[in-house]
Design a protein around this motif. Structure first.
Motif, mmCIF file in Angstrom:
data_model
loop_
_atom_site.group_PDB
_atom_site.id
_atom_site.type_symbol
_atom_site.label_atom_id
_atom_site.label_comp_id
_atom_site.label_asym_id
_atom_site.label_seq_id
_atom_site.Cartn_x
_atom_site.Cartn_y
_atom_site.Cartn_z
ATOM 1 N N ARG A 54 -0.166 -8.658 -17.790
ATOM 2 C CA ARG A 54 0.241 -9.534 -18.903
ATOM 3 C C ARG A 54 0.948 -10.781 -18.381
ATOM 4 N NH1 ARG A 54 1.877 -4.532 -20.870
ATOM 5 N NH2 ARG A 54 0.477 -3.747 -22.469
ATOM 6 N N THR A 55 1.829 -10.599 -17.423
ATOM 7 C CA THR A 55 2.540 -11.740 -16.843
ATOM 8 C C THR A 55 1.557 -12.688 -16.166
ATOM 9 O OG1 THR A 55 4.544 -10.436 -16.522
ATOM 10 C CG2 THR A 55 4.325 -12.421 -15.185
ATOM 11 N N PHE A 56 0.600 -12.136 -15.436
ATOM 12 C CA PHE A 56 -0.404 -12.966 -14.770
ATOM 13 C C PHE A 56 -1.177 -13.797 -15.781
ATOM 14 C CE2 PHE A 56 -4.677 -13.729 -13.164
ATOM 15 C CZ PHE A 56 -4.395 -14.356 -11.956
ATOM 16 N N VAL A 57 -1.599 -13.189 -16.890
ATOM 17 C CA VAL A 57 -2.353 -13.922 -17.909
ATOM 18 C C VAL A 57 -1.470 -14.955 -18.596
ATOM 19 C CG1 VAL A 57 -3.559 -13.701 -20.128
ATOM 20 C CG2 VAL A 57 -4.077 -12.130 -18.267
ATOM 21 N N ASP A 58 -0.190 -14.656 -18.788
ATOM 22 C CA ASP A 58 0.725 -15.650 -19.365
ATOM 23 C C ASP A 58 0.787 -16.904 -18.490
ATOM 24 O OD1 ASP A 58 1.285 -13.988 -21.485
ATOM 25 O OD2 ASP A 58 3.243 -13.337 -20.705
ATOM 26 N N VAL A 59 0.796 -16.708 -17.185
ATOM 27 C CA VAL A 59 0.894 -17.827 -16.237
ATOM 28 C C VAL A 59 -0.478 -18.460 -15.993
ATOM 29 C CG1 VAL A 59 1.507 -18.415 -13.848
ATOM 30 C CG2 VAL A 59 2.926 -16.816 -15.127
ATOM 31 N N ASN A 60 -1.539 -17.675 -16.113
ATOM 32 C CA ASN A 60 -2.906 -18.121 -15.812
ATOM 33 C C ASN A 60 -3.848 -17.760 -16.965
ATOM 34 O OD1 ASN A 60 -2.567 -18.782 -12.763
ATOM 35 N ND2 ASN A 60 -1.698 -16.739 -12.993
ATOM 36 N N PRO A 61 -3.699 -18.404 -18.122
ATOM 37 C CA PRO A 61 -4.494 -18.002 -19.290
ATOM 38 C C PRO A 61 -6.003 -18.138 -19.099
ATOM 39 C CG PRO A 61 -3.282 -20.034 -19.722
ATOM 40 C CD PRO A 61 -2.803 -19.514 -18.412
ATOM 41 N N GLU A 62 -6.429 -18.931 -18.135
ATOM 42 C CA GLU A 62 -7.867 -19.080 -17.907
ATOM 43 C C GLU A 62 -8.511 -17.797 -17.382
ATOM 44 O OE1 GLU A 62 -5.870 -20.637 -14.104
ATOM 45 O OE2 GLU A 62 -5.414 -20.623 -16.237
ATOM 46 N N GLY B 219 0.781 -1.231 0.000
ATOM 47 C CA GLY B 219 0.000 0.000 0.000
ATOM 48 C C GLY B 219 0.812 1.279 0.000
ATOM 49 N N GLU B 220 2.042 1.217 0.433
ATOM 50 C CA GLU B 220 2.893 2.416 0.481
ATOM 51 C C GLU B 220 3.651 2.648 -0.826
ATOM 52 O OE1 GLU B 220 2.891 4.558 3.072
ATOM 53 O OE2 GLU B 220 1.336 3.277 3.915
ATOM 54 N N GLU B 221 3.607 1.670 -1.735
ATOM 55 C CA GLU B 221 4.357 1.785 -2.990
ATOM 56 C C GLU B 221 3.623 2.669 -3.989
ATOM 57 O OE1 GLU B 221 5.504 -1.972 -4.682
ATOM 58 O OE2 GLU B 221 5.918 -2.814 -2.704
ATOM 59 N N THR B 222 4.389 3.268 -4.873
ATOM 60 C CA THR B 222 3.841 4.000 -5.996
ATOM 61 C C THR B 222 4.190 3.216 -7.258
ATOM 62 O OG1 THR B 222 4.170 6.094 -4.866
ATOM 63 C CG2 THR B 222 3.914 6.185 -7.250
ATOM 64 N N VAL B 223 3.189 2.977 -8.097
ATOM 65 C CA VAL B 223 3.416 2.213 -9.317
ATOM 66 C C VAL B 223 2.866 2.990 -10.505
ATOM 67 C CG1 VAL B 223 3.310 -0.007 -8.109
ATOM 68 C CG2 VAL B 223 1.254 0.914 -9.133
ATOM 69 N N THR B 224 3.354 2.643 -11.673
ATOM 70 C CA THR B 224 2.846 3.259 -12.897
ATOM 71 C C THR B 224 1.829 2.325 -13.540
ATOM 72 O OG1 THR B 224 4.513 2.258 -14.319
ATOM 73 C CG2 THR B 224 5.078 4.391 -13.302
ATOM 74 N N LEU B 225 1.032 2.871 -14.434
ATOM 75 C CA LEU B 225 0.104 2.027 -15.178
ATOM 76 C C LEU B 225 0.861 1.086 -16.108
ATOM 77 C CD1 LEU B 225 -2.790 4.511 -15.897
ATOM 78 C CD2 LEU B 225 -2.716 2.655 -14.232
ATOM 79 N N GLY C 164 0.256 -2.821 -16.169
ATOM 80 C CA GLY C 164 0.007 -3.539 -17.419
ATOM 81 C C GLY C 164 0.943 -4.719 -17.591
ATOM 82 N N ASP C 165 2.215 -4.523 -17.291
ATOM 83 C CA ASP C 165 3.186 -5.615 -17.376
ATOM 84 C C ASP C 165 2.836 -6.747 -16.415
ATOM 85 O OD1 ASP C 165 4.657 -4.292 -19.311
ATOM 86 O OD2 ASP C 165 6.166 -3.527 -17.888
ATOM 87 N N GLN C 166 2.421 -6.388 -15.203
ATOM 88 C CA GLN C 166 2.047 -7.404 -14.213
ATOM 89 C C GLN C 166 0.807 -8.176 -14.666
ATOM 90 O OE1 GLN C 166 4.041 -8.126 -11.534
ATOM 91 N NE2 GLN C 166 5.330 -6.649 -12.582
#
Length: 59
Positions: free
Chosen positions: A30-38, A16-22, A26-28
């Motif tokens: 894509r990686t999630f879908v690569d590992v979990n295509p369902e 919760g304290e981190e700052t992230v970019t869109l 998006g990269d995360q």
């Protein structure tokens, strides 16, 4: 409380304290879908919802 609330709460607690970019998010996703295509459809819907979340405010 939905089952997903536990995961969301863990995300906020751990990162919760981190700052992230869109771009990073998006990269995360894509990686999630690569590992979990369902989950491709759910992630597509979520990403589209995030992209258009402010459209209702313009009307």
């Amino acid at each position: 409380m939905y089952f997903t609330d536990r995961g969301i709460e863990e995300l906020v607690d751990r990162r919760g304290e981190e700052t992230v970019t869109l771009e990073w998010l998006g990269d995360q996703l894509r990686t999630f879908v690569d590992v979990n295509p369902e989950f491709e459809t759910a992630i597509e819907r979520f990403a589209t919802w995030l992209a258009r979340a402010d459209e209702d405010d313009d009307e």
